[in-house]
Design a protein around this motif. Structure first.
Motif, PDB file in Angstrom:
ATOM      1  N   ASP A 205     -97.075 105.734  18.726  1.00  0.00           N
ATOM      2  CA  ASP A 205     -96.914 104.999  17.475  1.00  0.00           C
ATOM      3  C   ASP A 205     -97.021 105.907  16.263  1.00  0.00           C
ATOM      4  O   ASP A 205     -98.000 106.654  16.104  1.00  0.00           O
ATOM      5  CB  ASP A 205     -98.000 103.915  17.424  1.00  0.00           C
ATOM      6  N   SER A 207     -97.838 105.084  13.329  1.00  0.00           N
ATOM      7  CA  SER A 207     -98.970 104.736  12.473  1.00  0.00           C
ATOM      8  C   SER A 207    -100.264 105.427  12.893  1.00  0.00           C
ATOM      9  O   SER A 207    -101.206 105.523  12.108  1.00  0.00           O
ATOM     10  CB  SER A 207     -99.183 103.222  12.440  1.00  0.00           C
ATOM     11  N   TRP A 208    -100.322 105.971  14.123  1.00  0.00           N
ATOM     12  CA  TRP A 208    -101.530 106.686  14.531  1.00  0.00           C
ATOM     13  C   TRP A 208    -101.780 107.908  13.652  1.00  0.00           C
ATOM     14  O   TRP A 208    -102.919 108.241  13.342  1.00  0.00           O
ATOM     15  CB  TRP A 208    -101.435 107.114  15.995  1.00  0.00           C
ATOM     16  N   VAL A 210    -100.968 108.149  10.552  1.00  0.00           N
ATOM     17  CA  VAL A 210    -101.459 107.644   9.274  1.00  0.00           C
ATOM     18  C   VAL A 210    -102.940 107.310   9.375  1.00  0.00           C
ATOM     19  O   VAL A 210    -103.763 107.731   8.551  1.00  0.00           O
ATOM     20  CB  VAL A 210    -100.668 106.391   8.845  1.00  0.00           C
ATOM     21  N   SER A 260     -91.105 110.531  14.733  1.00  0.00           N
ATOM     22  CA  SER A 260     -91.651 110.281  13.409  1.00  0.00           C
ATOM     23  C   SER A 260     -90.611 110.388  12.308  1.00  0.00           C
ATOM     24  O   SER A 260     -90.882 110.011  11.171  1.00  0.00           O
ATOM     25  CB  SER A 260     -92.796 111.259  13.120  1.00  0.00           C
ATOM     26  N   HIS A 332     -91.160 103.468  11.246  1.00  0.00           N
ATOM     27  CA  HIS A 332     -92.479 103.599  10.618  1.00  0.00           C
ATOM     28  C   HIS A 332     -93.157 102.238  10.534  1.00  0.00           C
ATOM     29  O   HIS A 332     -93.814 101.903   9.545  1.00  0.00           O
ATOM     30  CB  HIS A 332     -92.371 104.234   9.227  1.00  0.00           C
ATOM     31  N   ALA A 334     -95.745  99.101  11.524  1.00  0.00           N
ATOM     32  CA  ALA A 334     -97.176  98.952  11.817  1.00  0.00           C
ATOM     33  C   ALA A 334     -97.309  98.314  13.197  1.00  0.00           C
ATOM     34  O   ALA A 334     -97.551  97.111  13.332  1.00  0.00           O
ATOM     35  CB  ALA A 334     -97.846  98.114  10.745  1.00  0.00           C
ATOM     36  N   ASP A 337    -103.012  97.965  14.964  1.00  0.00           N
ATOM     37  CA  ASP A 337    -104.044  97.598  13.998  1.00  0.00           C
ATOM     38  C   ASP A 337    -105.389  98.082  14.506  1.00  0.00           C
ATOM     39  O   ASP A 337    -105.660  98.042  15.714  1.00  0.00           O
ATOM     40  CB  ASP A 337    -104.120  96.072  13.802  1.00  0.00           C
ATOM     41  N   GLY A 506     -94.125  97.135   7.996  1.00  0.00           N
ATOM     42  CA  GLY A 506     -95.042  98.254   7.912  1.00  0.00           C
ATOM     43  C   GLY A 506     -95.414  98.510   6.473  1.00  0.00           C
ATOM     44  O   GLY A 506     -95.024  97.755   5.562  1.00  0.00           O
TER      45      GLY A 506
END
Length: 780
Positions: A205, A207-208, A210, A260, A332, A334, A337, A506
């Motif tokens: 992912d 978002s990891w 981030v 990414s 990108h 989300a 969580d 996201g």
């Protein structure tokens, strides 16, 4: 008859049971480094100088008889060792593709399997134990068995054929890739579950990155205001850049194979010379050898496609068939969580222990804690998350989704409706998919599974536990807006913010630099052809730099006499990050030094971790007090002047260094380095060559690693290029032979018509089933 290599030591009976190699080779301690160095040096001393493997040598090593086939398979190869696989049935086709992947990228596939399973210590010893603990806590393989059991029969047969082809390579090999031999290891047979598992690694992912970058800042006094500003701006976090420019190592293991970045576009028939649609894609990943893609073509009744594949994943991630073409970029989204489970009662947390085989060290153990909110990933040692705040992660990749069936559906799709229908089964990694068809139409759609979150941005980086209710309903790609046959005559995607929707997709997107540049170039395209799209893929202009350049010159208007080189180069710069550009060097040096003089270290750490750098700096130049800006700019220009006189051009410090991960191993590393060249481009140019905030020599860590352009007016007009080469076998003529093509903007053509394949793919290997006599290897 081509030379058949002798049986190597890697096949000896005493080879360790734990096999594999190392994408993650960075030793995190002197003890680990010494262990690896000693082991490698011993094996290096036993090896002769690395021999050259010609194309004929490599093809002669393929298994050709006694394969698990119903009839037979013909594999044609071109001079760059790009295969075109043809079979009378789909299962035989899958076997042929498995042979291809095993032949070209067996070691790379082994690393992906070990990452998925958390078994790196079985190869690298105690130094990799914390990596395995972290991988198992994150749980790439958590849903593998459920996915395997739920596979449609058609997909199961496809995967089984691919598995059998890979295993045929292992069983028949007279010699294993150099990495196995140096480590004294041998590859193990593959299972269906292994193939499903590496698909989970490829779905890691975005978002990891981030979350991992921002969480260390979340205990700061100014965090609430900083978070709200970040979310409001939808800033681009560090993944648009490349930190210090190193190869992916242990610190980035979660995202080493994640998508990414990328550019993808499709041009409708009304804007092309041929009247047919065109498509162009260039994925952005970590820069390394071997490349994280391979090029292939395939044909059997029901499947006829060419494109780019991830090693070990038996589908075309991007490419074309006879009817449509497809590309994609990271959405990108989300897809994860984080939940604070500090106050969760002990009875709601399940604990289990797993044993981890450790080479040279017996075994290790890991305690995995899970709850309704997911695994407690703050326990993972490699993530560096706060230990005083237990954090659980809910990730869509922990659900039993089936991206292989979805992409097989895309490969067979004949129109927009079938394309979108297939994508509804695609959950992760979330993608913006680009479409073109032979009727001249283009489109863009989302491929993702996401929770039905409520409107509005999250209040913090970590969710309250009641937010888990949003995960009770999952929305799919067709629930989001799509674009088909737009009036402007093209679609483009570059990790930018998608159109608004009822469900938030996201919160962190790339700047608009790349998509704005594509839009500008495509707006001016009339009667375009493939060469126009190829030129676009090499474009090195960065639109946002002009805004920053003007702002810096405005506050430097009294500095020309003291810092003439920097100010002069900046004043005459054309905004293009060309390797020989003095202006691009002056710009990047001023960005580095200006940030340092404008912001204290405390502020700068969060600044660099969180925001779209160019947009944030532009706002600084427009909003901060004039006196503060002039003082900082004066100091920055003086520092930049000294650096400028040492380097002179952007390419002097911006380097394309192609190397194998073993290049970072002491003593023997130099044998695994293959180029160190000046290169153009930058963080947000279309030819992305990402870097950190730079003042000295650095390597490109992430960038444009492959290119694809197809003109759908001609089934043979499919051009590809890899940053590197097809073959993962060290010493092969095809290991890095496309690098020159990549630098010069040339491509490898992969046709679809039988006559063109026969003419251009002149090296033929036929695979025969058991009892059918000998397979054939011929040049013709």
């Amino acid at each position: 008859m081509a030379h058949v290599p002798p049986r190597a030591a890697g096949r000896r009976s005493g080879a360790p049971a734990e096999a594999g190699g190392g994408m993650i080779t960075t030793a995190r301690s002197w003890k680990g480094a010494a262990m690896l160095t000693a082991r490698y040096t011993v094996f290096r001393a036993r090896e002769p100088r690395r021999r050259r493997w010609s194309l004929e040598d490599r093809l002669a090593a393929l298994p050709r008889q006694g394969l698990p086939l119903e009839t037979g398979v013909e594999i044609r190869w071109n001079d760059h060792q790009v295969p075109f696989v043809e079979a009378a049935g789909e299962r035989d086709l899958a076997v042929g593709l498995g042979v291809v992947h095993g032949h070209l990228r067996l070691f790379q596939m082994e690393i992906m399997r070990r990452l998925a399973r958390g078994r790196m210590a079985g190869l690298l010893g105690p130094v990799a134990l914390d990596v395995d603990r972290s991988l198992r806590i994150v749980g790439f393989s958590r849903a593998v068995e459920e996915i395997r059991q739920g596979l449609p029969e058609e997909t199961r047969e496809w995967l089984a054929g691919f598995r059998d082809g890979v295993n045929a390579v292992i069983e028949s090999a007279d010699e294993h890739p150099e990495e196995f031999r140096l480590l004294g290891a041998a590859p193990e047979p593959w299972t269906l579950a292994d193939l499903v598992a590496i698909g989970r690694v490829a779905a890691s992912d975005f978002s990891w990155k981030v979350l991992r970058r921002l969480l260390p800042h979340s205990d700061r006094e100014n965090w609430p205001a900083a978070w709200q500003r970040l979310i409001a701006e939808g800033g681009s976090p560090v993944p648009s850049y490349a930190g210090d420019g190193r190869s992916p190592g242990t610190e980035d293991f979660l995202a080493a194979f994640g998508r990414s970045g990328s550019n993808s576009l499709a041009v409708a028939g009304e804007r092309t010379k041929s009247g047919a649609a065109m498509i162009a894609s260039d994925p952005h990943l970590g820069v390394m050898l071997p490349n994280l893609w391979l090029i292939a073509g395939m044909r059997a009744p029901g499947i006829h496609a060419v494109g780019l594949m991830i090693p070990g994943v038996p589908v075309m991630a991007l490419g074309r068939n006879e009817h449509i073409a497809w590309g994609g970029t990271s959405l990108h989204a989300a897809s994860s969580d984080l939940f604070d489970v500090t106050d969760l009662p002990d009875g709601e947390i399940a604990t289990r222990e797993e044993t981890i085989p450790v080479r040279w060290g017996g075994e290790g153990r890991v305690t995995i804690r899970e709850c309704a909110y997911g695994p407690i990933i703050s326990d993972a040692p490699m993530l560096g998350l706060p230990k005083n705040r237990p954090l659980a992660m809910r990730w869509i990749g922990h659900d039993p989704n089936d991206e292989i069936s979805a992409m097989l559906g895309v490969q067979r799709a004949r129109n927009w409706d079938e394309f979108r229908g297939a994508l509804d089964g695609f959950a992760a990694p979330a993608q913006t998919m680009v479409y073109a068809d032979v009727r001249g139409r283009v489109g863009k759609a989302i491929a993702a599974h996401l929770p039905r979150r409520g409107a509005g941005p999250p209040a913090d980086i970590v969710r309250k536990r009641e937010f888990l209710d949003h995960w009770s309903e999952i929305v799919v790609g067709s629930d989001f807006p799509a674009e088909f046959a737009p009036e402007r005559g093209y679609v483009a995607s570059a990790n930018n913010r998608p159109p608004p929707s009822d469900v938030p997709v996201g919160f962190f997107f790339s700047s608009n630099d790349r998509v704005d540049r594509m839009n500008r170039l495509l707006d001016g395209l009339s009667e375009g052809g493939p060469d126009d799209l190829k030129a676009l893929q090499r474009d090195v202009a960065m639109p946002s730099s002009e805004r920053i350049r003007r702002g810096m010159l405005e506050v430097l208007d009294n500095q020309a006499a003291d810092t003439p080189d920097v100010v002069g180069a900046l004043a005459t710069w054309n905004g293009r990050h060309e390797a020989g550009s003095r202006g691009a060097l002056a710009y990047e040096l001023m960005v580095h030094h200006l940030l340092r003089h404008l912001h204290a270290a405390y502020e700068l750490a969060l600044y660099l971790a969180a925001w779209d750098l160019t947009a944030q700096l532009a706002r600084d130049l427009e909003e901060l007090p004039r006196r503060r800006l002039e003082k900082a700019a004066t100091r920055a220009a003086r520092d930049a002047q000294s650096d400028f006189r040492r380097h002179r051009t952007w390419g002097a410090i911006h380097r394309m260094r192609l190397e194998h991960p073993f290049a970072r191993v002491p003593v023997i590393g130099r044998s695994y380095r293959f180029s160190d060249d000046a290169i153009g481009g930058g963080n947000e140019t279309l030819m992305k060559t990402a870097h950190g905030v730079a003042r000295d020599t650095h390597r490109v860590g992430l960038g444009q690693v492959a290119r694809h352009v197809s003109d759908l007016s001609d089934p043979d007009a499919n051009d590809f290029c890899l940053l590197g080469g097809q073959d993962g076998w060290l010493g092969s003529d095809s290991f890095n032979d496309q690098y020159t093509l990549w630098r010069e903007g040339r491509y490898v053509r992969v046709p679809m018509s039988r006559s063109s394949v026969a003419r251009e793919f002149r090296h033929v290997v036929t695979l025969s089933p058991a009892g059918a006599g000998y397979g054939e290897h011929r040049h013709g």
